[in-house]
Design an enzyme around this catalytic site. Structure first.
Site, PDB file in Angstrom:
ATOM      1  CG  ASP A  30      -2.081   0.965   1.078  1.00  0.00           C
ATOM      2  OD1 ASP A  30      -3.230   0.502   0.960  1.00  0.00           O
ATOM      3  OD2 ASP A  30      -1.835   2.198   1.076  1.00  0.00           O
ATOM      4  N   GLY A  92     -16.152   2.414   3.467  1.00  0.00           N
ATOM      5  CA  GLY A  92     -14.895   3.156   3.380  1.00  0.00           C
ATOM      6  C   GLY A  92     -14.052   2.824   2.165  1.00  0.00           C
ATOM      7  CG  HIS A  99      -8.616  -2.933  -2.538  1.00  0.00           C
ATOM      8  ND1 HIS A  99      -9.488  -2.176  -3.293  1.00  0.00           N
ATOM      9  CD2 HIS A  99      -8.475  -2.286  -1.358  1.00  0.00           C
ATOM     10  CE1 HIS A  99      -9.862  -1.129  -2.596  1.00  0.00           C
ATOM     11  NE2 HIS A  99      -9.262  -1.168  -1.408  1.00  0.00           N
ATOM     12  CG  HIS A 101      -6.980  -2.883   3.045  1.00  0.00           C
ATOM     13  ND1 HIS A 101      -6.223  -1.747   2.864  1.00  0.00           N
ATOM     14  CD2 HIS A 101      -8.184  -2.612   2.501  1.00  0.00           C
ATOM     15  CE1 HIS A 101      -6.947  -0.826   2.249  1.00  0.00           C
ATOM     16  NE2 HIS A 101      -8.155  -1.328   2.016  1.00  0.00           N
TER      17      HIS A 101
HETATM   18  P1  5GP Z   1      -9.801   1.436   0.268  1.00  0.00           P
HETATM   19  O1  5GP Z   1      -9.956   2.750   0.982  1.00  0.00           O
HETATM   20  O2  5GP Z   1     -10.455   1.492  -1.100  1.00  0.00           O
HETATM   21  O3  5GP Z   1     -10.190   0.241   1.052  1.00  0.00           O
HETATM   22  O4  5GP Z   1      -8.237   1.257   0.050  1.00  0.00           O
HETATM   23  C1  5GP Z   1      -7.536   1.813  -1.013  1.00  0.00           C
HETATM   24  C2  5GP Z   1      -6.079   1.714  -0.656  1.00  0.00           C
HETATM   25  O5  5GP Z   1      -5.334   1.901  -1.835  1.00  0.00           O
HETATM   26  C3  5GP Z   1      -5.608   2.791   0.334  1.00  0.00           C
HETATM   27  O6  5GP Z   1      -5.050   2.142   1.477  1.00  0.00           O
HETATM   28  C4  5GP Z   1      -4.571   3.583  -0.446  1.00  0.00           C
HETATM   29  O7  5GP Z   1      -3.483   3.976   0.351  1.00  0.00           O
HETATM   30  C5  5GP Z   1      -4.169   2.624  -1.539  1.00  0.00           C
HETATM   31  N1  5GP Z   1      -3.773   3.245  -2.795  1.00  0.00           N
HETATM   32  C6  5GP Z   1      -4.459   4.192  -3.475  1.00  0.00           C
HETATM   33  N2  5GP Z   1      -3.819   4.507  -4.627  1.00  0.00           N
HETATM   34  C7  5GP Z   1      -2.711   3.725  -4.659  1.00  0.00           C
HETATM   35  C8  5GP Z   1      -1.637   3.581  -5.594  1.00  0.00           C
HETATM   36  O8  5GP Z   1      -1.579   4.239  -6.640  1.00  0.00           O
HETATM   37  N3  5GP Z   1      -0.659   2.669  -5.291  1.00  0.00           N
HETATM   38  C9  5GP Z   1      -0.714   1.925  -4.148  1.00  0.00           C
HETATM   39  N4  5GP Z   1       0.295   1.056  -3.961  1.00  0.00           N
HETATM   40  N5  5GP Z   1      -1.695   2.025  -3.240  1.00  0.00           N
HETATM   41  C10 5GP Z   1      -2.682   2.916  -3.495  1.00  0.00           C
END
Ligand code: 5GP
Ligand code: ZN
Length: 113
Positions: A30, A92, A99, A101
């Site tokens: 991340d 969230g 994806h 985490h």
């Molecule tokens: P969500 O909030 O959708 O559950 O998680 C999205 C995650 O993607 C966040 O933890 C954020 O830091 C990560 N993220 C967003 N854009 C990028 C990116 O371009 N590269 C990487 N490696 N992580 C990303």
């Protein structure tokens, strides 16, 4: 329709720190880690949410969890790890490509905020 950020990472159009890849699943570090280990496991094929990924009854959702659990076990060891799948606005989710985490390396609070 333009590709989303994780589609671009899956196809190599934008870089990421990859820690795992097979024909159907990719795992990366991340960009904004919330724990010493913070990985994202997602399918190469685009699905908006975990509900979409599992709706056809195929193995994809299970494959994501399998890879995530393996990486969590490797990184977390006996101390454990956490898998999180944020879904939709209330869940969230900020990136609209499903994806998982994988968080490990520190003691995490429950319940989430
Ligand atoms: P969500 O909030 O959708 O559950 O998680 C999205 C995650 O993607 C966040 O933890 C954020 O830091 C990560 N993220 C967003 N854009 C990028 C990116 O371009 N590269 C990487 N490696 N992580 C990303
Ligand atoms: Zn996508």
């Amino acid at each position: 329709m333009s590709e989303c950020i994780f589609c671009k990472i899956a196809s190599g159009k934008i870089p990421a720190k990859e820690v795992y890849r097979d024909d159907r699943v990719v795992a990366i570090e991340d960009l904004n880690p919330q724990a010493p280990t913070h990985l994202l496991v997602f399918p190469v094929a685009h699905h908006d949410t975990i509900a979409d990924a599992s709706s056809g009854g195929g193995p994809l959702a299970g494959e994501l969890i399998d890879v995530a659990a393996r990486l969590g076990t490797e990184r977390g060891g006996d101390a454990g790890f956490r898998l999180v799948v944020n879904t939709g606005a209330d869940g969230g989710q900020t990136v609209g490509h499903v994806h998982v985490h994988v968080l490990a390396g520190r003691r995490m609070a429950w319940p989430p905020g």
